[in-house]
Design an enzyme around this catalytic site. Structure first.
Site, PDB file in Angstrom:
ATOM      1  N   GLN A 163     -35.704   3.776 -34.201  1.00 28.25           N
ATOM      2  CA  GLN A 163     -34.776   3.022 -35.071  1.00 28.25           C
ATOM      3  C   GLN A 163     -34.118   3.984 -36.010  1.00 28.25           C
ATOM      4  OE1 GLN A 163     -37.112  -0.352 -36.843  1.00 28.25           O
ATOM      5  NE2 GLN A 163     -38.555  -0.355 -34.776  1.00 28.25           N
ATOM      6  N   CYS A 281     -36.452   1.084 -44.433  1.00 27.84           N
ATOM      7  CA  CYS A 281     -35.359   1.916 -44.689  1.00 27.84           C
ATOM      8  C   CYS A 281     -34.471   1.372 -45.687  1.00 27.84           C
ATOM      9  CB  CYS A 281     -34.651   2.679 -43.383  1.00 27.84           C
ATOM     10  SG  CYS A 281     -33.460   4.005 -43.783  1.00 27.84           S
ATOM     11  N   ASP A 418     -44.946  -0.090 -41.333  1.00 27.44           N
ATOM     12  CA  ASP A 418     -44.176  -1.397 -41.847  1.00 27.44           C
ATOM     13  C   ASP A 418     -44.866  -2.362 -42.527  1.00 27.44           C
ATOM     14  OD1 ASP A 418     -42.014   0.469 -41.752  1.00 27.44           O
ATOM     15  OD2 ASP A 418     -40.859  -0.709 -40.262  1.00 27.44           O
ATOM     16  N   LYS A 426     -40.636   1.863 -46.857  1.00 31.60           N
ATOM     17  CA  LYS A 426     -41.150   1.412 -45.186  1.00 31.60           C
ATOM     18  C   LYS A 426     -40.268   2.603 -44.317  1.00 31.60           C
ATOM     19  CE  LYS A 426     -42.609  -2.957 -46.324  1.00 31.60           C
ATOM     20  NZ  LYS A 426     -44.411  -2.710 -46.299  1.00 31.60           N
ATOM     21  N   ALA A 429     -40.538   8.283 -41.639  1.00 27.21           N
ATOM     22  CA  ALA A 429     -41.074   9.454 -42.492  1.00 27.21           C
ATOM     23  C   ALA A 429     -42.662   9.038 -43.136  1.00 27.21           C
ATOM     24  CB  ALA A 429     -40.203   9.728 -43.607  1.00 27.21           C
ATOM     25  N   CYS A 461     -35.577   9.146 -46.972  1.00 31.08           N
ATOM     26  CA  CYS A 461     -34.545   8.227 -46.614  1.00 31.08           C
ATOM     27  C   CYS A 461     -33.351   9.170 -46.737  1.00 31.08           C
ATOM     28  CB  CYS A 461     -34.393   7.149 -47.546  1.00 31.08           C
ATOM     29  SG  CYS A 461     -33.013   6.004 -47.080  1.00 31.08           S
TER      30      CYS A 461
END
Ligand code: FAD
Length: 529
Positions: A163, A281, A418, A426, A429, A461
């Site tokens: 994703q 993210c 998540d 979330k 990483a 992020c």
């Protein structure tokens, strides 16, 4: 109150203060109500009674009031009669909203209202629910520690998605197909796969119940089914997604449409939204905006485009150290920032987006914004089958110890990714760091490893502020900065070319060839004891 019928599920004589059914029926008739008697002993709702209840509900004039003593028997029969017609989580949720916890009959509901046999279809030592980023990583990390483990991954999906790549698909950098692999090709050798969805958990019996009521038993359970994107949480959105200028990088099939819209837009208004936290993210809503703005700048149309960022939250990014660098780009692109603006509804044909805006006095105002392009990030919550399960905390997420990632109540259950309630960002990483922690602790519980591994809350992020540069946010629990690289190579608080190179060229390979293969690059767990 408008009821037209009554069903009495209470046997006569259950308690001394109880009117007999005959009296209820007589008084109901006097009031012009239909009445039916389907007495059920407390705690002994049979399959046949549930069928009879469903028939009564279908035959009697609506609305129907069913009652017993507390309402549990009536609700149970309603739930069992709905099984097979309504999704299991919806039945559980509606019952819970009415004040009834039906976890004890979840398995019967999943089995279309029929009492299932007690036999487990299969038993495995380690059962992993979800074969996404977290699930495949933890399976591989387990095998990297011990080759001959008996592991099964349960996941209904054929395809596995990377994703984090979707931001770059929405910016025309990656092809959508670069972000997928067939699930079968990713499962580590030696791991079994049950291609089915989990419907319910019975932690007291060490069992998970699959759709269709197959039962899988385990010694240790690892739960990581990701989160639910609540597209229907915004009125009118589902009808217009992928059309009328409405898009989202949060869906594989829509990220290419984002890029089409960006390329086509030469003037007008572009609106980018961010829902309330938590989301996966947290930077992705603004990443889409910066990369779109950068394209408009490079093609010299930026001056003709009015860009709005509408964020349900109160800050641009949760960790303050990264905000100054982001603000430079906000200014450069001429973006209007609107905080406490929550997208409520979209009218695609009219190209209007409706926001609820929190006012200083605590009231809410409605603001309507017209758009030529609307990039929506949907509200996000725990998957339904997690939210209604015994594993969930009050907010619906898996209730985990933040350091060991062990379930707070059930000691042979772990969670990551998540779906967990830990306070990290979330992200993949985070899952990359969590997987080795869970793998170690699961094996330590079986006496196959020593010490306890702790997760420090790491999440990252990569904020794509322009094509070729990234502000690389890396932080632990509590927002403590945690750079992976020396400052001379990547200073996370500043836009960096090296960080872009990392995101575009290195991280996808790290994902497919290291994280999902049990090679724990920069992810060795911290050991305690
Ligand atoms: C647009 C976007 C950009 C992102 N950018 C980044 C980034 O730059 N960096 C970063 O680190 N992270 C990023 N992320 C976040 C990252 O992708 C997620 O945090 C990560 O995928 C979470 O992993 P997971 O295994 O918990 O969930 P997922 O990867 O979503 O996998 C969940 C799996 O569970 C399965 N499942 C669901 N329900 C059931 C069920 N009932 N039974 C069995 N299996 C089930 C699903 O089929 C799926 O395979 C981004 C996400 C998006 C959408």
């Amino acid at each position: 109150m408008g009821y037209r019928s009554i069903i009495c599920n209470r046997p006569d004589g259950e308690s001394p203060d109880q009117p007999l059914y005959a009296e209820i029926e007589r008084r109901a008739k006097e009031q012009g109500l239909m009445a039916a008697f389907l007495p059920v002993e407390s705690g002994k709702v049979s399959d046949e009674q549930s069928v009879a209840f469903g028939q009564l509900m279908a035959e009697l004039p609506n609305p129907v009031l069913a009652y017993c003593r507390t309402g549990m028997r009536s609700t149970t029969m309603w739930a069992l009669s709905q099984a097979g017609q309504m999704p299991v989580p919806e039945i559980m949720e509606r019952s819970a909203a009415a004040g009834y916890d039906l976890k004890g009959v979840a398995r019967r509901i999943a089995n279309e209202g029929k009492t299932p046999t007690e036999v487990a279809d299969v038993t495995h030592d380690i059962v992993i629910v979800g074969g996404g980023a977290a699930g495949i990583a933890v399976a591989s990390s387990l095998l990297a520690r011990k080759r001959d483990l008996d592991i099964v991954v349960i996941d209904p999906a054929d395809v596995h998605f990377y994703q984090p790549g979707w931001t770059l698909v929405g910016a025309g950098v990656f092809d959508a197909s670069d972000t997928t692999r067939m699930m079968a090709s990713l499962l580590p050798r030696g791991v079994n796969w049950i291609k089915s969805a989990v419907a319910a958990f019975e932690p007291e019996r060490n069992a998970v119940i699959l759709d269709g009521c197959r039962v899988v038993k385990y010694k240790q359970l690892i739960v990581c089914p990701g989160l639910k994107l609540d597209w229907n949480g915004i009125e009118g959105l589902s009808e217009t997604l992928g059309r009328n200028g409405v898009t989202s990088n949060y869906r594989y099939d829509l990220a290419p449409y984002t890029w089409q819209l960006v390329e086509k837009l030469k003037s007008g208004r572009a609106v980018f939204t961010q829902p309330p936290m938590p989301i996966k993210c947290a930077g992705a809503p603004q990443k889409a905006m910066y990369l779109s703005s950068d394209h408009w700048k490079r093609t010299d149309v930026l001056k003709n485009i009015d860009i709005e960022f509408c964020n349900a939250g109160a800050v641009l990014f949760g960790v303050a150290d990264y905000v100054p660098a982001l603000m430079e780009y906000v200014k450069m692109y001429g973006i209007n920032l609107n905080f406490s603006n929550t997208l409520m509804a979209v009218d695609g044909l009219a190209r209007k987006a409706y926001f609820s805006v929190a006012q200083p006095d605590g009231t809410k105002a409605q603001v309507v914004r017209e758009f030529d392009m609307l990039h929506v990030v949907p509200p996000q919550k725990a998957p339904d089958f997690i939210r209604v399960s015994p594993l969930a905390d009050a907010a619906g997420w898996i209730d985990l110890d933040p350091a060991t990632l062990r379930h707070k109540k059930f000691s042979n259950i772990y969670g990551l990714g998540d779906a967990g309630n830990t306070a990290n960002a979330k992200t993949v990483a985070a899952a990359r760091k969590q997987a080795p922690v869970v793998a170690h602790n699961v094996l330590a519980d079986q006496g196959m490893a020593k010490g306890v591994a702790h997760y420090d809350g790491y999440g990252a992020c990569p904020l794509t502020v322009e094509r070729g540069k990234i502000v690389l946010a890396e932080f632990l629990y509590g927002g403590k900065l945690a750079p992976s690289f020396p400052k001379w190579l990547i200073d996370g608080t500043q836009p960096s070319r090296a960080a872009w190179y990392l995101k575009e060229r290195i991280l996808p390979s790290v994902y497919w060839h290291a994280m999902l293969k049990g090679r724990e690059w920069l992810a060795q767990p911290e050991m305690v004891g």
